[in-house]
Design a protein around this motif. Sequence first.
Motif, PDB file in Angstrom:
ATOM      1  N   GLN A  93      41.092  36.374  35.885  1.00  0.00           N
ATOM      2  CA  GLN A  93      39.804  36.903  35.246  1.00  0.00           C
ATOM      3  C   GLN A  93      38.581  36.829  36.198  1.00  0.00           C
ATOM      4  O   GLN A  93      37.904  37.750  36.298  1.00  0.00           O
ATOM      5  N   ARG A  94      38.396  35.533  36.866  1.00  0.00           N
ATOM      6  CA  ARG A  94      37.167  35.541  37.728  1.00  0.00           C
ATOM      7  C   ARG A  94      37.436  36.293  38.773  1.00  0.00           C
ATOM      8  O   ARG A  94      36.217  36.951  39.141  1.00  0.00           O
ATOM      9  N   LEU A  95      38.576  36.561  39.456  1.00  0.00           N
ATOM     10  CA  LEU A  95      38.629  37.527  40.276  1.00  0.00           C
ATOM     11  C   LEU A  95      38.521  39.089  39.831  1.00  0.00           C
ATOM     12  O   LEU A  95      38.787  40.083  40.871  1.00  0.00           O
ATOM     13  N   THR A 147      47.761  27.995  43.478  1.00  0.00           N
ATOM     14  CA  THR A 147      47.185  27.148  44.372  1.00  0.00           C
ATOM     15  C   THR A 147      45.547  27.260  44.424  1.00  0.00           C
ATOM     16  O   THR A 147      44.965  26.196  44.545  1.00  0.00           O
ATOM     17  N   HIS A 148      45.137  28.339  44.605  1.00  0.00           N
ATOM     18  CA  HIS A 148      43.709  28.761  44.386  1.00  0.00           C
ATOM     19  C   HIS A 148      43.038  28.067  43.374  1.00  0.00           C
ATOM     20  O   HIS A 148      41.919  27.388  43.553  1.00  0.00           O
ATOM     21  N   GLY A 149      43.778  28.068  42.313  1.00  0.00           N
ATOM     22  CA  GLY A 149      43.133  27.509  40.964  1.00  0.00           C
ATOM     23  C   GLY A 149      43.070  25.955  41.243  1.00  0.00           C
ATOM     24  O   GLY A 149      42.037  25.500  40.641  1.00  0.00           O
ATOM     25  N   ILE A 175      40.646  25.195  44.611  1.00  0.00           N
ATOM     26  CA  ILE A 175      38.980  25.584  44.903  1.00  0.00           C
ATOM     27  C   ILE A 175      38.407  26.342  43.517  1.00  0.00           C
ATOM     28  O   ILE A 175      37.417  25.793  43.090  1.00  0.00           O
ATOM     29  N   CYS A 176      39.182  27.096  42.932  1.00  0.00           N
ATOM     30  CA  CYS A 176      38.748  27.761  41.654  1.00  0.00           C
ATOM     31  C   CYS A 176      38.916  26.927  40.535  1.00  0.00           C
ATOM     32  O   CYS A 176      39.502  27.431  39.526  1.00  0.00           O
ATOM     33  N   HIS A 177      38.439  25.572  40.476  1.00  0.00           N
ATOM     34  CA  HIS A 177      38.789  24.757  39.292  1.00  0.00           C
ATOM     35  C   HIS A 177      38.086  25.535  37.854  1.00  0.00           C
ATOM     36  O   HIS A 177      37.263  26.259  38.013  1.00  0.00           O
ATOM     37  N   ARG A 224      33.551  23.843  37.613  1.00  0.00           N
ATOM     38  CA  ARG A 224      32.856  23.605  38.861  1.00  0.00           C
ATOM     39  C   ARG A 224      33.745  24.249  39.855  1.00  0.00           C
ATOM     40  O   ARG A 224      34.016  23.618  40.875  1.00  0.00           O
ATOM     41  N   PRO A 225      33.899  25.504  39.858  1.00  0.00           N
ATOM     42  CA  PRO A 225      34.685  26.115  41.060  1.00  0.00           C
ATOM     43  C   PRO A 225      33.878  25.941  42.326  1.00  0.00           C
ATOM     44  O   PRO A 225      32.705  26.028  42.343  1.00  0.00           O
ATOM     45  N   GLU A 226      34.489  25.885  43.406  1.00  0.00           N
ATOM     46  CA  GLU A 226      33.871  25.645  44.784  1.00  0.00           C
ATOM     47  C   GLU A 226      33.527  26.979  45.336  1.00  0.00           C
ATOM     48  O   GLU A 226      34.239  27.321  46.347  1.00  0.00           O
ATOM     49  N   ARG A 233      32.890  27.796  49.331  1.00  0.00           N
ATOM     50  CA  ARG A 233      33.782  27.678  50.347  1.00  0.00           C
ATOM     51  C   ARG A 233      34.996  28.509  49.920  1.00  0.00           C
ATOM     52  O   ARG A 233      36.043  28.245  50.708  1.00  0.00           O
ATOM     53  N   CYS A 234      34.584  29.358  48.963  1.00  0.00           N
ATOM     54  CA  CYS A 234      35.726  30.271  48.732  1.00  0.00           C
ATOM     55  C   CYS A 234      36.185  31.263  49.536  1.00  0.00           C
ATOM     56  O   CYS A 234      35.265  32.261  49.755  1.00  0.00           O
ATOM     57  N   PRO A 235      37.460  31.482  50.031  1.00  0.00           N
ATOM     58  CA  PRO A 235      37.937  32.489  50.825  1.00  0.00           C
ATOM     59  C   PRO A 235      37.785  33.894  49.966  1.00  0.00           C
ATOM     60  O   PRO A 235      37.832  34.848  50.516  1.00  0.00           O
ATOM     61  N   LEU A 236      37.893  33.911  48.665  1.00  0.00           N
ATOM     62  CA  LEU A 236      37.881  35.029  48.081  1.00  0.00           C
ATOM     63  C   LEU A 236      36.554  35.342  47.494  1.00  0.00           C
ATOM     64  O   LEU A 236      36.315  36.283  46.611  1.00  0.00           O
ATOM     65  N   TYR A 237      35.501  34.822  48.091  1.00  0.00           N
ATOM     66  CA  TYR A 237      34.013  35.086  47.385  1.00  0.00           C
ATOM     67  C   TYR A 237      33.669  36.643  47.234  1.00  0.00           C
ATOM     68  O   TYR A 237      33.185  37.056  46.474  1.00  0.00           O
ATOM     69  N   SER A 238      34.174  37.328  48.259  1.00  0.00           N
ATOM     70  CA  SER A 238      33.805  38.771  48.356  1.00  0.00           C
ATOM     71  C   SER A 238      34.457  39.777  47.432  1.00  0.00           C
ATOM     72  O   SER A 238      34.309  40.675  47.426  1.00  0.00           O
ATOM     73  N   GLU A 239      35.539  38.895  46.799  1.00  0.00           N
ATOM     74  CA  GLU A 239      36.404  39.865  45.802  1.00  0.00           C
ATOM     75  C   GLU A 239      36.312  39.164  44.580  1.00  0.00           C
ATOM     76  O   GLU A 239      36.987  39.409  43.667  1.00  0.00           O
ATOM     77  N   CYS A 240      35.097  38.514  44.174  1.00  0.00           N
ATOM     78  CA  CYS A 240      35.298  37.696  42.880  1.00  0.00           C
ATOM     79  C   CYS A 240      34.184  38.208  41.986  1.00  0.00           C
ATOM     80  O   CYS A 240      32.956  38.446  42.435  1.00  0.00           O
ATOM     81  N   ALA A 241      34.647  38.526  40.780  1.00  0.00           N
ATOM     82  CA  ALA A 241      33.918  39.122  39.818  1.00  0.00           C
ATOM     83  C   ALA A 241      32.932  38.119  39.010  1.00  0.00           C
ATOM     84  O   ALA A 241      31.624  38.461  38.780  1.00  0.00           O
ATOM     85  N   TYR A 242      33.208  37.083  39.185  1.00  0.00           N
ATOM     86  CA  TYR A 242      32.609  35.601  38.529  1.00  0.00           C
ATOM     87  C   TYR A 242      31.281  35.526  39.372  1.00  0.00           C
ATOM     88  O   TYR A 242      30.124  35.069  38.516  1.00  0.00           O
ATOM     89  N   VAL A 243      31.178  35.601  40.660  1.00  0.00           N
ATOM     90  CA  VAL A 243      29.967  35.386  41.371  1.00  0.00           C
ATOM     91  C   VAL A 243      29.349  36.750  41.392  1.00  0.00           C
ATOM     92  O   VAL A 243      28.244  36.964  42.173  1.00  0.00           O
TER      93      VAL A 243
HETATM   94  S1  SF4 Z   1      34.035  32.666  44.197  1.00  0.00           S
HETATM   95 FE1  SF4 Z   1      35.094  33.364  42.301  1.00  0.00          FE
HETATM   96  S2  SF4 Z   1      37.325  33.066  43.013  1.00  0.00           S
HETATM   97 FE2  SF4 Z   1      36.026  31.975  44.494  1.00  0.00          FE
HETATM   98  S3  SF4 Z   1      36.003  29.839  43.645  1.00  0.00           S
HETATM   99 FE3  SF4 Z   1      34.141  30.760  42.627  1.00  0.00          FE
HETATM  100  S4  SF4 Z   1      34.871  31.631  40.907  1.00  0.00           S
HETATM  101 FE4  SF4 Z   1      36.729  31.128  41.775  1.00  0.00          FE
END
Ligand code: SF4
Length: 241
Positions: A168-170, A204-206, A209-211, A214-216, A219-229
């Motif tokens: 969902q977040r991605l 693994t990602h969940g 990093i993506c707790h 408080r997801p981190e 430092r997330c390698p998926l930041y540029s593909e994330c709908a949450y942010v």
């Molecule tokens: S940037 Fe998106 S995928 Fe990455 S940790 Fe944050 S919420 Fe999760």
Amino acid sequence: MTTSLIPTVHLARVYEALIAAYGEPVNQPDNDPLGGLVGTILSQHTSDINSGRAYQQLITTFPTWEEVRDAPTYLVADAIRSGGLANVKAPRIQDVLQTLTDQQQIQEGTQTLSAYLSTELAKRTTEEAWAYLRTLPGVGPKTAACVLMFNLDRASMPVDTHVWRTSQRLGLIGPKVSADKAHLIYARVLPPEWVYPLHVNLITHGRKICHAQRPECSRCPLYSECAYVGSVNAQETAFSG
Ligand code: SF4
């Protein structure tokens, strides 16, 4: 029959980014779906270590599934005590074994229960096998998908809490898509060879990093593909049905 969808560019990018971050895990199926099914029931609401210990104790105490089926329920519960919820799981396991026995008797078959379930799954498509497993008592969509994917290496994606949240977040699935519905969506959109690596890497990602809390993101390698942010718009990227 459901309609196949083509994986989107976004899904492909997420898949590749996860591989780059966490590697490409390789499945090692044991072709033992009944063992997998019992093991998955034992794994509910406990750690892998505890459920693994309970499984080993169960098959040591009762070397065949027929013996597990026929044993007094309290003895089965005693054998799986280390896995937690033994008084719930023991009758559930015996219910599954008895149901398979009843089905085979109707068909006048004489296979072991293990061979019988393998045969029943082998003659069905993955979607049909998933639906069939769900007809067994206490077997939900995630358990059915776990058996098909882990034990038989078939393209059925288990959607647990980590896979559901990160999906969902991605922006892979819509915010209103339930975990149950996500199984059906992934069955249509994922190339079969992506199922296992995507499942393992989303977990693994969940976990890393993506707790849930408080997801981190910084430092997330998926930041540029994330709908949450807000890097992508889920209304454009997500599968919703
Ligand atoms: S940037 Fe998106 S995928 Fe990455 S940790 Fe944050 S919420 Fe999760």
